[in-house]
Design a protein around this motif. Structure first.
Motif, mmCIF file in Angstrom:
data_model
loop_
_atom_site.group_PDB
_atom_site.id
_atom_site.type_symbol
_atom_site.label_atom_id
_atom_site.label_comp_id
_atom_site.label_asym_id
_atom_site.label_seq_id
_atom_site.Cartn_x
_atom_site.Cartn_y
_atom_site.Cartn_z
ATOM 1 N N ARG A 42 0.832 -1.199 0.000
ATOM 2 C CA ARG A 42 0.000 0.000 0.000
ATOM 3 C C ARG A 42 0.868 1.250 0.000
ATOM 4 O O ARG A 42 1.887 1.308 0.708
ATOM 5 N N TYR A 43 0.417 2.258 -0.741
ATOM 6 C CA TYR A 43 1.101 3.547 -0.803
ATOM 7 C C TYR A 43 0.075 4.661 -0.558
ATOM 8 O O TYR A 43 -1.065 4.577 -1.033
ATOM 9 N N PHE A 44 0.501 5.679 0.155
ATOM 10 C CA PHE A 44 -0.384 6.789 0.505
ATOM 11 C C PHE A 44 0.206 8.100 0.003
ATOM 12 O O PHE A 44 1.436 8.275 -0.049
ATOM 13 N N ARG A 45 -0.677 9.023 -0.366
ATOM 14 C CA ARG A 45 -0.224 10.350 -0.751
ATOM 15 C C ARG A 45 0.291 11.093 0.484
ATOM 16 O O ARG A 45 -0.185 10.878 1.606
ATOM 17 N N ARG A 46 1.212 11.993 0.262
ATOM 18 C CA ARG A 46 1.750 12.774 1.369
ATOM 19 C C ARG A 46 0.683 13.651 2.016
ATOM 20 O O ARG A 46 0.715 13.901 3.222
ATOM 21 N N ASP A 47 -0.280 14.127 1.217
ATOM 22 C CA ASP A 47 -1.320 14.981 1.805
ATOM 23 C C ASP A 47 -2.345 14.182 2.613
ATOM 24 O O ASP A 47 -3.249 14.759 3.230
ATOM 25 N N GLN A 48 -2.217 12.849 2.608
ATOM 26 C CA GLN A 48 -3.091 12.031 3.451
ATOM 27 C C GLN A 48 -2.589 11.937 4.898
ATOM 28 O O GLN A 48 -3.295 11.413 5.759
ATOM 29 N N VAL A 49 -1.377 12.433 5.140
ATOM 30 C CA VAL A 49 -0.814 12.369 6.483
ATOM 31 C C VAL A 49 -1.707 13.126 7.475
ATOM 32 O O VAL A 49 -2.008 12.643 8.571
ATOM 33 N N GLN A 53 -3.567 11.674 10.746
ATOM 34 C CA GLN A 53 -3.358 12.232 12.088
ATOM 35 C C GLN A 53 -4.688 12.589 12.742
ATOM 36 O O GLN A 53 -4.879 12.383 13.947
ATOM 37 N N LEU A 54 -5.623 13.112 11.938
ATOM 38 C CA LEU A 54 -6.950 13.431 12.457
ATOM 39 C C LEU A 54 -7.657 12.158 12.909
ATOM 40 O O LEU A 54 -8.293 12.120 13.972
ATOM 41 N N ILE A 55 -7.557 11.110 12.106
ATOM 42 C CA ILE A 55 -8.164 9.825 12.479
ATOM 43 C C ILE A 55 -7.582 9.330 13.795
ATOM 44 O O ILE A 55 -8.309 8.861 14.679
ATOM 45 N N ARG A 56 -6.248 9.440 13.946
ATOM 46 C CA ARG A 56 -5.594 8.982 15.174
ATOM 47 C C ARG A 56 -6.156 9.702 16.398
ATOM 48 O O ARG A 56 -6.483 9.078 17.405
ATOM 49 N N VAL A 57 -6.302 11.023 16.299
ATOM 50 C CA VAL A 57 -6.809 11.799 17.434
ATOM 51 C C VAL A 57 -8.278 11.458 17.717
ATOM 52 O O VAL A 57 -8.675 11.294 18.870
ATOM 53 N N LEU A 58 -9.080 11.312 16.659
ATOM 54 C CA LEU A 58 -10.494 10.977 16.853
ATOM 55 C C LEU A 58 -10.654 9.615 17.521
ATOM 56 O O LEU A 58 -11.502 9.442 18.404
ATOM 57 N N ARG A 59 -9.822 8.656 17.130
ATOM 58 C CA ARG A 59 -9.914 7.336 17.753
ATOM 59 C C ARG A 59 -9.414 7.370 19.194
ATOM 60 O O ARG A 59 -9.914 6.651 20.045
ATOM 61 N N GLY A 70 -17.932 9.279 8.819
ATOM 62 C CA GLY A 70 -18.872 10.347 8.511
ATOM 63 C C GLY A 70 -18.274 11.724 8.721
ATOM 64 O O GLY A 70 -18.512 12.654 7.927
ATOM 65 N N MET A 71 -17.480 11.893 9.787
ATOM 66 C CA MET A 71 -16.862 13.186 10.061
ATOM 67 C C MET A 71 -15.851 13.551 8.974
ATOM 68 O O MET A 71 -15.754 14.712 8.561
ATOM 69 N N LEU A 72 -15.082 12.564 8.504
ATOM 70 C CA LEU A 72 -14.127 12.825 7.431
ATOM 71 C C LEU A 72 -14.843 13.241 6.148
ATOM 72 O O LEU A 72 -14.387 14.138 5.432
ATOM 73 N N ALA A 73 -15.962 12.579 5.860
ATOM 74 C CA ALA A 73 -16.723 12.931 4.657
ATOM 75 C C ALA A 73 -17.238 14.362 4.745
ATOM 76 O O ALA A 73 -17.192 15.120 3.764
ATOM 77 N N ARG A 74 -17.717 14.749 5.934
ATOM 78 C CA ARG A 74 -18.197 16.121 6.096
ATOM 79 C C ARG A 74 -17.059 17.123 5.997
ATOM 80 O O ARG A 74 -17.219 18.215 5.456
ATOM 81 N N ALA A 75 -15.881 16.757 6.545
ATOM 82 C CA ALA A 75 -14.725 17.647 6.471
ATOM 83 C C ALA A 75 -14.286 17.850 5.029
ATOM 84 O O ALA A 75 -13.951 18.972 4.618
ATOM 85 N N GLU A 76 -14.291 16.768 4.232
ATOM 86 C CA GLU A 76 -13.924 16.878 2.817
ATOM 87 C C GLU A 76 -14.903 17.756 2.060
ATOM 88 O O GLU A 76 -14.534 18.404 1.073
ATOM 89 N N ALA A 77 -16.159 17.783 2.529
ATOM 90 C CA ALA A 77 -17.180 18.619 1.882
ATOM 91 C C ALA A 77 -17.131 20.054 2.387
ATOM 92 O O ALA A 77 -17.955 20.877 1.981
ATOM 93 N N GLY A 78 -16.181 20.356 3.278
ATOM 94 C CA GLY A 78 -16.033 21.718 3.775
ATOM 95 C C GLY A 78 -16.805 22.028 5.033
ATOM 96 O O GLY A 78 -16.860 23.193 5.449
ATOM 97 N N ALA A 79 -17.403 21.012 5.667
ATOM 98 C CA ALA A 79 -18.190 21.259 6.876
ATOM 99 C C ALA A 79 -17.268 21.468 8.077
ATOM 100 O O ALA A 79 -16.142 20.967 8.120
ATOM 101 N N ASP A 80 -17.749 22.241 9.044
ATOM 102 C CA ASP A 80 -17.028 22.488 10.286
ATOM 103 C C ASP A 80 -17.245 21.309 11.233
ATOM 104 O O ASP A 80 -18.390 20.941 11.533
ATOM 105 N N LEU A 81 -16.146 20.716 11.708
ATOM 106 C CA LEU A 81 -16.257 19.569 12.600
ATOM 107 C C LEU A 81 -16.457 19.970 14.061
ATOM 108 O O LEU A 81 -16.699 19.102 14.907
#
Length: 289
Positions: A42-49, A53-59, A70-81
Motif C-alpha cells: 500500500r502507498y499513501f499520498r503525502r497529503d493524506q498524512v 493524524q486526524l483519524i488517530r486523534v479521533l480514535r 462520517g466526520m471525514l466525509a463532512r470535512a472533505e465537503a467543507g463542513a465544520d467539525l
C-alpha cells in the motif's frame, strides 16, 4: 510514485501503526492512494498524512470508526467539525459522570449493602384505569419523552375533564440506561365512574390495571437522580428475591413529589414493584409494612 509514501513511512509520519492503517483501509476510512497489483504493498499520498493524524486523534477520543468515516466525509465537503466534536465531548462527559456515580453507588453497596439505605415496605394497590402513552427509549431520551407524554395526557384529561385518583407514575418493562432501551409507559390514573377520555391521539390509550401488592421504597434528594436511583430498584428487587416472592409485573416509579426539574433535590419518588406469592399463586395478603 515520488509523491507517495510506502505504508511503513506513512505509519511513522501519521503516528498510526501499520496494522491500524490496514484496518482503516479495510473499513473504508482511509484507503491508500495506490496498491501494487503484484506485491499488494500500500502507498499513501503525502497529503493524506494530516487525514491520518486526524483519524488517530479521533480514535484516541473513542469516536467510533463509523462516526469517524462520517466526520471525514463532512470535512472533505467543507463542513465544520467543531459542532460534532463538541457533541462528542458532551456525551463523553455525561458518560464519565454516570460512571462516577455508578462507582460511588457500588462502593456504598459493597460497604453498607443496598438495603441499609433503602427501607422496603409492602402496600396494597387497588385496580386502576390509566391513561397511557408509551415509547421504547434509552435513559438519554427518557426525560424528554416523559415531559411530552404527560403534557399530552394532561391536555387530553383537561378536555374531559378526568378525575384523577392518584399520583402519576411510570412503568418500566426493563432496564432503562445508556446501554439498554426499554418500553416505558407514562401513566395517569383516573376515576372509572366519571368522565372518560375521547378522541385519543395516536400513541395514547387507556389501560385497566389489576389490583396488586407492591414491594416499595422511597427516594428523594440526590438518591432520586440517575444513576443513583438504580440502587433503589436493586434494593427492592433484592428484597423480593430474598423473601421468596415472585415479580408480578413491570416496576413503577410513582411521582410522590415532583418539582418540575429532573435533578431537583425536592423530588420524591416511590419505587413500587408488583409481587405475588408463588406458592399460593396469588397476592401475598397479610404481609405488612
Amino acid at each position: 510514485m515520488t509523491n507517495l509514501l510506502p505504508i511503513g513511512q506513512f505509519a511513522q509520519a501519521s503516528g498510526l501503526t501499520v496494522t491500524a492503517l490496514r484496518h482503516y483501509d479495510a473499513s473504508g476510512v482511509l484507503p491508500p492512494a495506490h496498491v501494487d497489483p503484484d506485491s499488494g504493498y500500500r502507498y499513501f499520498r503525502r497529503d493524506q498524512v494530516r487525514t491520518a493524524q486526524l483519524i488517530r486523534v479521533l480514535r484516541q477520543l473513542d469516536v467510533p470508526v463509523e462516526q469517524v468515516r462520517g466526520m471525514l466525509a463532512r470535512a472533505e465537503a467543507g463542513a465544520d467539525l467543531a459542532p460534532a466534536l463538541a457533541a462528542h465531548l458532551e456525551a463523553a462527559e455525561h458518560r464519565l459522570a454516570v460512571q462516577r456515580a455508578l462507582v460511588h453507588g457500588l462502593l456504598t453497596r459493597l460497604s453498607e449493602g443496598a438495603e441499609m439505605n433503602h427501607r422496603v415496605y409492602v402496600r396494597e394497590g387497588d385496580a386502576e384505569r390509566v391513561l397511557v402513552r408509551a415509547a421504547t427509549v434509552r435513559n438519554r431520551a427518557l426525560d424528554g419523552f416523559l415531559r411530552t407524554a404527560f403534557q399530552d395526557m394532561y391536555a387530553v384529561a383537561g378536555r374531559g375533564p378526568l378525575t384523577f385518583t392518584g399520583a402519576a407514575f411510570v412503568r418500566y418493562h426493563g432496564v432503562c440506561d445508556e446501554e439498554n432501551e426499554t418500553l416505558v409507559e407514562a401513566c395517569l390514573p383516573f376515576w372509572t365512574d366519571g368522565a372518560q377520555p375521547a378522541d385519543l391521539p395516536e400513541g395514547m390509550s387507556v389501560h385497566d390495571l389489576p389490583a396488586n401488592t407492591f414491594a416499595c421504597t422511597e427516594v428523594s434528594g440526590p438518591a432520586a437522580g440517575f444513576p443513583a436511583i438504580l440502587t433503589a430498584y436493586d434494593a427492592v428487587a433484592g428484597w423480593i428475591s430474598a423473601h421468596g416472592f415472585a415479580f408480578a409485573g413491570p416496576v413503577r416509579m410513582v411521582y410522590r413529589r415532583w418539582t418540575g426539574a429532573t435533578d431537583d433535590p425536592g423530588n420524591r419518588y416511590e419505587i413500587a414493584w408488583p409481587i405475588e406469592d408463588p406458592g399460593r399463586g396469588q397476592r401475598p395478603w397479610g404481609v405488612g409494612r
